[in-house]
Scaffold this motif. Sequence first.
Motif, PDB file in Angstrom:
ATOM      1  N   GLY A  72       7.321  12.954 -11.038  1.00  0.00           N
ATOM      2  CA  GLY A  72       6.742  11.493 -11.446  1.00  0.00           C
ATOM      3  C   GLY A  72       6.525  10.772  -9.900  1.00  0.00           C
ATOM      4  O   GLY A  72       5.744   9.998  -9.840  1.00  0.00           O
ATOM      5  N   ALA A  73       7.708  11.110  -8.988  1.00  0.00           N
ATOM      6  CA  ALA A  73       7.512  10.443  -7.813  1.00  0.00           C
ATOM      7  C   ALA A  73       6.504  10.833  -7.087  1.00  0.00           C
ATOM      8  O   ALA A  73       5.845  10.038  -6.482  1.00  0.00           O
ATOM      9  N   ALA A  74       6.065  12.040  -7.020  1.00  0.00           N
ATOM     10  CA  ALA A  74       4.907  12.679  -6.248  1.00  0.00           C
ATOM     11  C   ALA A  74       3.798  12.116  -6.764  1.00  0.00           C
ATOM     12  O   ALA A  74       2.899  11.643  -5.797  1.00  0.00           O
ATOM     13  N   GLN A  75       3.398  11.688  -8.144  1.00  0.00           N
ATOM     14  CA  GLN A  75       2.442  11.016  -8.399  1.00  0.00           C
ATOM     15  C   GLN A  75       1.910   9.705  -7.976  1.00  0.00           C
ATOM     16  O   GLN A  75       0.898   9.090  -8.090  1.00  0.00           O
ATOM     17  N   VAL A  76       3.199   9.067  -7.711  1.00  0.00           N
ATOM     18  CA  VAL A  76       2.774   7.456  -7.021  1.00  0.00           C
ATOM     19  C   VAL A  76       3.395   7.253  -5.655  1.00  0.00           C
ATOM     20  O   VAL A  76       3.377   6.183  -5.373  1.00  0.00           O
ATOM     21  N   ALA A  77       4.041   8.309  -5.212  1.00  0.00           N
ATOM     22  CA  ALA A  77       4.555   8.221  -3.673  1.00  0.00           C
ATOM     23  C   ALA A  77       3.615   7.603  -2.775  1.00  0.00           C
ATOM     24  O   ALA A  77       3.901   6.977  -1.938  1.00  0.00           O
ATOM     25  N   ALA A  78       2.342   8.015  -2.867  1.00  0.00           N
ATOM     26  CA  ALA A  78       1.349   7.577  -2.001  1.00  0.00           C
ATOM     27  C   ALA A  78       1.177   6.044  -1.783  1.00  0.00           C
ATOM     28  O   ALA A  78       0.866   5.567  -0.644  1.00  0.00           O
ATOM     29  N   PHE A  79       1.660   5.451  -2.899  1.00  0.00           N
ATOM     30  CA  PHE A  79       1.426   3.614  -2.795  1.00  0.00           C
ATOM     31  C   PHE A  79       2.632   3.395  -1.958  1.00  0.00           C
ATOM     32  O   PHE A  79       2.486   2.149  -1.356  1.00  0.00           O
ATOM     33  N   LEU A  80       3.648   3.899  -1.835  1.00  0.00           N
ATOM     34  CA  LEU A  80       4.759   3.527  -0.810  1.00  0.00           C
ATOM     35  C   LEU A  80       4.569   4.145   0.655  1.00  0.00           C
ATOM     36  O   LEU A  80       4.979   3.487   1.528  1.00  0.00           O
ATOM     37  N   ILE A  81       4.001   5.278   0.771  1.00  0.00           N
ATOM     38  CA  ILE A  81       3.588   6.016   1.888  1.00  0.00           C
ATOM     39  C   ILE A  81       2.555   5.416   2.708  1.00  0.00           C
ATOM     40  O   ILE A  81       2.478   4.825   3.935  1.00  0.00           O
ATOM     41  N   VAL A  82       1.260   5.232   1.991  1.00  0.00           N
ATOM     42  CA  VAL A  82       0.190   4.855   2.524  1.00  0.00           C
ATOM     43  C   VAL A  82      -0.433   3.603   2.116  1.00  0.00           C
ATOM     44  O   VAL A  82      -1.836   3.121   2.281  1.00  0.00           O
ATOM     45  N   GLY A  83       0.264   3.030   1.027  1.00  0.00           N
ATOM     46  CA  GLY A  83      -0.242   1.831   0.478  1.00  0.00           C
ATOM     47  C   GLY A  83      -1.016   0.612   1.098  1.00  0.00           C
ATOM     48  O   GLY A  83      -1.828  -0.005   1.112  1.00  0.00           O
ATOM     49  N   ALA A  85      -3.964  -3.878  -1.908  1.00  0.00           N
ATOM     50  CA  ALA A  85      -3.094  -2.985  -1.298  1.00  0.00           C
ATOM     51  C   ALA A  85      -1.733  -3.269  -1.031  1.00  0.00           C
ATOM     52  O   ALA A  85      -0.867  -2.724  -1.496  1.00  0.00           O
ATOM     53  N   SER A  86      -1.703  -4.730  -0.700  1.00  0.00           N
ATOM     54  CA  SER A  86      -0.392  -5.458  -0.410  1.00  0.00           C
ATOM     55  C   SER A  86       0.410  -5.359  -1.780  1.00  0.00           C
ATOM     56  O   SER A  86       1.671  -5.203  -1.930  1.00  0.00           O
ATOM     57  N   ILE A  87      -0.302  -5.979  -2.525  1.00  0.00           N
ATOM     58  CA  ILE A  87       0.330  -5.962  -4.174  1.00  0.00           C
ATOM     59  C   ILE A  87       0.723  -4.495  -4.530  1.00  0.00           C
ATOM     60  O   ILE A  87       1.866  -4.252  -5.193  1.00  0.00           O
ATOM     61  N   ARG A  88      -0.178  -3.624  -4.325  1.00  0.00           N
ATOM     62  CA  ARG A  88      -0.014  -2.459  -5.203  1.00  0.00           C
ATOM     63  C   ARG A  88       1.151  -1.692  -4.221  1.00  0.00           C
ATOM     64  O   ARG A  88       2.095  -1.014  -4.759  1.00  0.00           O
ATOM     65  N   PHE A  89       1.415  -1.912  -3.096  1.00  0.00           N
ATOM     66  CA  PHE A  89       2.625  -1.284  -2.166  1.00  0.00           C
ATOM     67  C   PHE A  89       3.839  -1.945  -2.760  1.00  0.00           C
ATOM     68  O   PHE A  89       4.913  -1.091  -2.915  1.00  0.00           O
ATOM     69  N   CYS A  90       3.698  -3.270  -3.041  1.00  0.00           N
ATOM     70  CA  CYS A  90       5.053  -4.022  -3.582  1.00  0.00           C
ATOM     71  C   CYS A  90       5.446  -3.286  -5.035  1.00  0.00           C
ATOM     72  O   CYS A  90       6.544  -3.073  -5.298  1.00  0.00           O
ATOM     73  N   VAL A  91       4.258  -3.451  -6.051  1.00  0.00           N
ATOM     74  CA  VAL A  91       4.502  -3.104  -7.251  1.00  0.00           C
ATOM     75  C   VAL A  91       4.527  -1.607  -7.600  1.00  0.00           C
ATOM     76  O   VAL A  91       5.094  -1.329  -8.652  1.00  0.00           O
ATOM     77  N   TRP A  92       3.812  -1.011  -7.028  1.00  0.00           N
ATOM     78  CA  TRP A  92       3.689   0.562  -7.161  1.00  0.00           C
ATOM     79  C   TRP A  92       4.499   1.256  -6.413  1.00  0.00           C
ATOM     80  O   TRP A  92       5.179   2.527  -6.612  1.00  0.00           O
ATOM     81  N   GLY A  93       5.123   0.784  -5.157  1.00  0.00           N
ATOM     82  CA  GLY A  93       5.813   1.518  -4.210  1.00  0.00           C
ATOM     83  C   GLY A  93       7.334   1.681  -4.745  1.00  0.00           C
ATOM     84  O   GLY A  93       7.800   2.468  -4.302  1.00  0.00           O
ATOM     85  N   VAL A  94       7.619   0.757  -5.658  1.00  0.00           N
ATOM     86  CA  VAL A  94       8.980   0.899  -6.218  1.00  0.00           C
ATOM     87  C   VAL A  94       9.141   2.180  -7.150  1.00  0.00           C
ATOM     88  O   VAL A  94      10.165   2.710  -7.635  1.00  0.00           O
TER      89      VAL A  94
END
Length: 444
Positions: A83-94, A384-393
């Motif tokens: 599950g983490a791998a599926q959304v990790a990109a939003f934290l890494i490259v978001g 991207a900024s919003i996705r980083f915050c709301v998907w990065g978690v």
Amino acid sequence: MSQSVPDSAAGSPPPADDADAATAPARDAAALERTTLWRDRNFLTLWGGQALSQFGAQVTELAIPVLAVLVLSASEWEVGLLGAAQVAAFLIVGLPAGAWIDRMRKRHVMIVADLVRALALATIPVLWLLGVLQIWQLVAVALVMGIATVFFDVSYQSIVPSLVRPGQIAEANGKLESTQQLAGLAGPAAGGALVSALTAPFAILATVGTYLASFVALLLTRDREEPHPRDEERALFREIGEGVRWVFSNRFLRRIVATTGVSNLFSTLSTTLLPLFLLRELGLTPTAMGVIFSLGAIGGLVGAVSTPHIVGWLGEARAIPASAIGFSLVALVLPVAASVPQIAFPLLVAQSFVISFTVLVYNITQVTFRQRVTPGRLLGRMNASIRFCVWGVMPLAALAAGGLGAWLGVVPTMWIGAIGCLLSALPVVLGPFWRLRDLPDAMN
């Protein structure tokens, strides 16, 4: 406005054609704003491709967890890692993705992303046929898919203003969200049937085909986006900072980000372990799991269709906290279903329906506001900024779900997620939204 009389025709009325010519551009522009998108062949091309790819994505969202849990016998920790791998990109490259996307043609980014996703998914049935598929390979595919999805989704949320006119943005978002809910209605049930008939690895081939169809549709779509001038580009970190500052300097966006981020953090604790809960704890079949998701998606479809009416009744500003209250409260139903397994199925269908309905009202309303209030040159960085915050978690929450699930168990972890979701609505409920009917068009 009065019209002056030309010197060459003193004492005579001006020709009627002159008055028509003066007002024709305004009338034409107004007529175009009122034109329904059902007549916009260009938008329909993109919409059709996305309808297919979203249907395929729903199939894979069911097939991959089933493959992990029932075929590869994944543990709680491995399910959390997947599950983490599926959304990790939003934290890494978001964040950098938004700045890069603002420098590129968004449709071109989406084309490449679709091709990458199709190729990555195609490796799963190949590895299965070779008899070498393992959970770490599934995690690797999920990571590649996640990176491609970051670029696709940020571009997707930013491209609408370059495809339609300003007065059609809300209609376009409503149609795109309605399609996603229709895909959510048919996709999981079809995915469950495909998994049962073909096995999970081969059901994934359906998604590969739909991503290729989206790839072709995007090739045929035309947009009005102007390439970003090279001489206006600045250092990457400065551009990223501009997007972040734009989001957090707006008091409405700040609260929307807070509510969405907290909701995603705690809901991910529950949804990461949902396949284990449904397939192992409750003993449901993949087909039943798909039916729950499909029936629940009806709520999303109703929400997408109802949003204009709800916004007209409550007002745009009030629709945001009202819908947030709905999806935060109903999160409690998920762990409650574990204590009444005899009625768990209808409870989970009802819970999925209400969550889908309220989340769609919330998303359509706040995404339309974001697109309207943000200058075109900042759309990619804003999203991207919003996705980083709301998907990065979410990858952090998925890893926590795996750890907590192994330590406390699946159901106690879901209780933690549900109680946390209750808190998520507070930033918009306690904010300025109730005092307004419509949100401002300018920075505030």
